[in-house]
Design an enzyme around this catalytic site. Structure first.
Site, mmCIF file in Angstrom:
data_model
loop_
_atom_site.group_PDB
_atom_site.id
_atom_site.type_symbol
_atom_site.label_atom_id
_atom_site.label_comp_id
_atom_site.label_asym_id
_atom_site.label_seq_id
_atom_site.Cartn_x
_atom_site.Cartn_y
_atom_site.Cartn_z
ATOM 1 N N LYS A 51 57.933 -2.943 65.914
ATOM 2 C CA LYS A 51 58.559 -4.022 65.125
ATOM 3 C C LYS A 51 58.740 -4.510 64.199
ATOM 4 C CE LYS A 51 59.470 -7.454 68.498
ATOM 5 N NZ LYS A 51 60.339 -8.168 69.859
ATOM 6 N N TYR A 74 49.047 -30.833 44.761
ATOM 7 C CA TYR A 74 49.675 -31.254 44.607
ATOM 8 C C TYR A 74 49.622 -32.650 45.639
ATOM 9 C CZ TYR A 74 52.989 -27.671 43.308
ATOM 10 O OH TYR A 74 53.147 -27.174 41.799
#
Length: 344
Positions: free
Chosen positions: A35, A243
């Site tokens: 899956k 950042y």
């Protein structure tokens, strides 16, 4: 057009992992959970390799995932069952079976005249599955069931819950005319032969994850992210990078900017913890991982330049500890911006 990101996938490791899990499953057949697009690796390529290695049972979450695999002619079970909107497709994919999860789904499948199916019995996960009481009351009488399965809630722990779930599955089995019983996922296989029954359903360990210590050193990494260097630059002593200026250079440093970030599944949790690998050298991540870019220290790698490729250190156990995420999250988050290529 070539992407500046690629995912190296080790086919030999995938197959070797399958054989390890098959041996650990003993007399039980060993299937494969594929899956989430084969846990992010690419379901079609994974199934092709595992089918060639002897796997005969595959598990997906949805009918859309099943339809992708249908041309391969392998047996697929759809774990989320069958909705009204799935019925037209479900009745026209002969190698695909629903895993019925509720009395409503059982009634829907009966009314459609559907053929063989699988059934999930809830033995304690309290997520999907018909109840033990419903089965005992005759819910599945007359239904052509291939596999009765349940799902362990705590297989990665030494928990009494595992013992209770196993006992509940054994107790309910005589009430269903099924061909097989199935309980063990990857961690469940490591619990031992008592949990294997007729069919095991490994997922994570196929792809190199280690949900229990018994698998450590026995399964190998399959997926390795690789990113291209976009720029090489110099940080002077006192310069910060990224950042919020979370890293400040203690002295002059050489830095490479890689084309990878949290949009690709290389999460901010690797900030100050992750690394790239080059020729046996571990090159630490500097500053905050951003959406598309990550900076690394290449002071010890003067040979690296724009356009060179670097592997990220992505051992699943270590990467989980560094990022604060589970190995499952790390794998399935590897995004569509990667070119995927198989070796072996």
């Amino acid at each position: 057009m070539d992407a500046p990101l690629r995912l190296r996938l080790d086919g030999d490791a995938l197959v070797a992992n399958y054989h390890v899990l098959a041996r650990m499953s003993g007399a039980a057949a060993c299937g494969a959970a594929v899956k989430a697009n084969g846990y992010g690796l690419g379901a079609t390529a994974v199934v092709e390799r595992l089918a060639a290695a002897g796997c005969r049972d595959f598990f997906v979450a949805s009918w859309a995932e099943a339809a992708v695999l249908a041309p391969l002619g392998v047996a697929v079970s759809v774990l989320h069952g069958v909705r009204d909107t799935d019925m037209a497709l479900a009745l026209n994919l002969p190698m695909v079976r629903p895993v019925l999860n509720s009395a409503t789904q059982v009634a829907r499948w009966r009314a459609s005249g559907g053929g063989r199916c699988d059934v999930m019995v809830d033995t304690g996960m309290n997520r999907l599955g018909v109840s033990v009481a419903e089965v005992r009351a005759g819910l599945l009488d007359g239904v052509a069931v291939d596999t009765v399965m349940s799902h362990l809630a705590c297989a990665d722990e030494d928990s009494v819950v595992n013992v209770r779930q196993r006992a509940a599955l054994i107790a309910v089995a005589p009430r269903v005319a099924a061909t097989r019983l199935s309980l063990a996922n990857s961690a469940g296989i490591a619990l031992g032969a008592d949990y294997a029954f007729d069919l095991t359903r490994p997922g994570l360990a196929l792809y190199g994850g280690v949900p229990r210590g018994e698998l450590a050193g026995r399964v190998a990494q399959v997926a390795t992210p690789e990113a291209q260097i976009l720029q090489r630059r110099v940080l002077r002593a006192g310069d910060s990078i990224g950042y919020n200026a979370t890293f400040t250079a203690p002295g002059d440093m050489e830095v490479a900017i890689l084309n990878i970030g949290y949009a690709d599944g290389y999460w901010r949790g690797f900030t100050g913890r992750g690394a790239a690998l080059a020729g046996g050298r571990r090159l630490p991540v500097l500053g905050r991982v951003s959406m598309d870019l990550t900076a690394i220290d290449v002071t010890r790698a003067p040979d690296l330049a724009e356009g060179d490729w670097l592997a990220l250190d992505f051992d699943l156990t270590q990467a989980a500890a560094q990022s604060g995420l589970s190995p499952y999250e790390l794998l399935v988050a590897l995004g569509d911006r990667f070119d995927r290529y198989w070796v072996g």
